[in-house]
Design a protein around this motif. Sequence first.
Motif, short mmCIF file in Angstrom:
data_model
loop_
_atom_site.label_atom_id
_atom_site.label_comp_id
_atom_site.label_asym_id
_atom_site.label_seq_id
_atom_site.Cartn_x
_atom_site.Cartn_y
_atom_site.Cartn_z
N UNK A 393 31.64 39.30 43.81
CA UNK A 393 32.21 40.43 44.45
C UNK A 393 32.06 41.79 41.85
N UNK A 394 31.36 40.96 41.72
CA UNK A 394 30.50 41.70 40.90
C UNK A 394 31.97 41.36 39.47
N UNK A 395 32.72 40.56 40.26
CA UNK A 395 33.69 40.19 38.52
C UNK A 395 33.10 38.29 38.09
N UNK A 396 33.66 38.51 36.46
CA UNK A 396 33.31 36.91 36.23
C UNK A 396 34.62 36.60 36.32
N UNK A 397 34.43 34.96 36.75
CA UNK A 397 35.53 34.20 37.09
C UNK A 397 34.97 33.24 35.76
N UNK A 398 36.20 32.22 35.49
CA UNK A 398 36.13 30.92 34.53
C UNK A 398 36.34 29.66 35.70
#
Length: 521
Positions: A393-398
Motif C-alpha cells: 500500500x505504497x509504504x516500505x516495510x522491512x
Amino acid sequence: MGSVVSYIVTIAFTYILTQIGQSLIWVNKKPDGTPKSPWAPSPHGLPWITNGYEIFNQDTYHALTRWSKEVGDFFSVKIGRKQITVLNNVKLVHECLIEKEQFNSSKTPSDTQEKMVTDHCKTVFTASFSTYWARLRRAIYIVVGPLYFAQFMDHFKSQAKKLSFGIGESLREDKTLSAKQLRQLVEMVAMDTALTMVLGDTDKVPRDPESMLMIIQKGRELEVKQTGKYNRIGQFFPSFNSFLDVAHLFTMDSSMMKARNSILEIFLPWFDPTFENREQFKHSDEKIQAIAKSLLYIEPSKNDPEPVQLTKDEVLVNLVHITFHAYTYLTSTIFTLVQRLATEPELQQELLQELETEDQSLALAFVRESLRVDTPQRLLAYSPRADYELVVDEKPYRIDEASEIVVNVDALHNNNEYYPNAETFDPKRYLKSEKKMTTLLEFGQTGRKIVKDNLAFGAGRRACLGSKASEALLVTVLYQLVKGYQLKGGNVKEKIEVATNVWSWTGRTETKGTVIEFIKR
Ligand code: HEM
C-alpha cells in the motif's frame, strides 16, 4: 601467567562488547547507516522477552489467523527471537512468492536436529536457494513431476486394492474399523508408495513390512524428540538451542545421532544395489523410474551445463527426507480422505455413478476440497535471501535476511472471498466452466472468480514436486473404497496439532478420526 590470563580475558571481553555494540548499533540500520524501514504492523500486548512464543506454542496457526483479523492481512510478529512477516492474502503471496521469488525462496534450519537429519541442509526441503537445490529439484521432477508420475499408476492401483483388502480383513464383527486400525493400514500403504517412488520397485531388494514398520517407528521417535519442550524453545530462542547443544555434548547424549543413523542403516541395503549399478542407467530411461536413480546422475541444463554430481551421502540423506515427507503427508491425506468420505453418503453414491463413466472430475474435486478444508501443512515458511524493503500500500516495510516470511494457508483456505462458504465441504464448487476458473494466486487479476486450486502443496519455486502424483493416488484410493464399500461414521472435525513437520518448525495438522462402518457392496 596471571598477566597472560588477564590479557586473554581483556581481549575476549572487548571482542564480546564490540559484537554486542555492533549488533545493537547496526541491527536497525542499512549498510549506508540510514535507518531501516519499520517492520509490518504487529499485534499489541505481547510479553517483552518471549513475545508471541507462549501463544503460538499453544495455538499454532490459529494464533496467526487471529492476529491477521486484529492487525490486518500483512503483519509481523516475534515468536521468541524469531521475527516472522505473515502473509494472509493472495495478492501478498503472489508478490512475494511469484513476482519476487528470487528474493524469498530460501530456507533456514529450525534447530540442531533439523541440521543433523539433513546433513546441514543438504536436502531439497532445506537447501538454500542455490544451484545445488535446483539440481535436486530437476532430478526429482523427472521421476514424480506431472509429466512422469503416470509410471506409478499401476503401483497406486495395487496399493489402493491392498488398502481395501486390508480394511476387509480387519473388520470386526460389527463391520467397523477404529481410527487406530485404519491409520495403521494407511501408514503401510503410504510408506510402500513413498519408498517405491524414492527407491524404485522391490524386485531386487524386497522391502519387508518389519523394516517399513521400523522406519515409521524411528520417524516417530525423531518427531517426539523434535517437538519436545526444550527443543521447541530452542527453535525460537537460538541461544537456548546453543545451550542445548553444549548440554548434549557434556552429557554425551547422542540419541538424536543414533536415531538418524539407525534410519540410514535401513536405507543403505535398499540403496546400495542402485548405487553399485549407477553406470548402467546413467543415460537410460531407467533413471526416471526412481528418485534414487535420478539423483545419482544430474542431467545438465541450460543454466547448469556442467553440474557437479552429488555424493553418495548427499543422495542418501535426500532419499530419507523425501521418504519421510511423502509418507507423512500421504498418510495424513489418505486418512482424512477416508474419514471425510464416510461423512458424505450422498457423494459416495455420486462417486459410484461417476465410476461408470470416463469422467473423474467429481473424484478429483473431492480430493482437492479435502486438501483445502483439511490441509495438513497450514503454514509455509521461507527465508529472504537479503535485507530489502517490501512496499505494501505504497509504504516500505522491512524484510531482513535473518527473518522469515510465512504464508498463512489456514487464513487463505478459509477466506470466503476466495472460497464462498469456505467452512462448507463442497467439491462441486470446482465443477464449473473452465472459463470462470482462476488459480488461487491469480485471484483478482482477471474477472474470473472461481478458484480451482489451493495451497496444500505449497506455492512458488518451492512448491511440492509430488502434488500431481499424490492427487492421482488419492483419487485411486477414493474410487477403490467407494467401489468396495458403503462407509458410515467418520469424523474430520477433531484435529491433532503436531508442532513440527519433517523437520521444520511450522507444524502439521492431523485428523483424529473415529470409528468407520464399512459395509461391503
Ligand atoms: C498429499 C501429499 C503431499 C502433500 C500435502 C505435500 C505438501 C508439500 C508442501 C506443503 C510442500 C512445501 C513445503 C514448504 O515449502 O515448506 C512440499 C514440497 C515438496 N514436496 Fe510434497 N507433499 C506431498 C507429497 C509429496 C510426494 C509424494 C513427494 C515425492 C515423492 C513430494 C515431494 C516434495 C518435494 C521434492 C518438495 C519440494 C521442496 C523444495 O523445493 O523446497 N511431496 N510438499
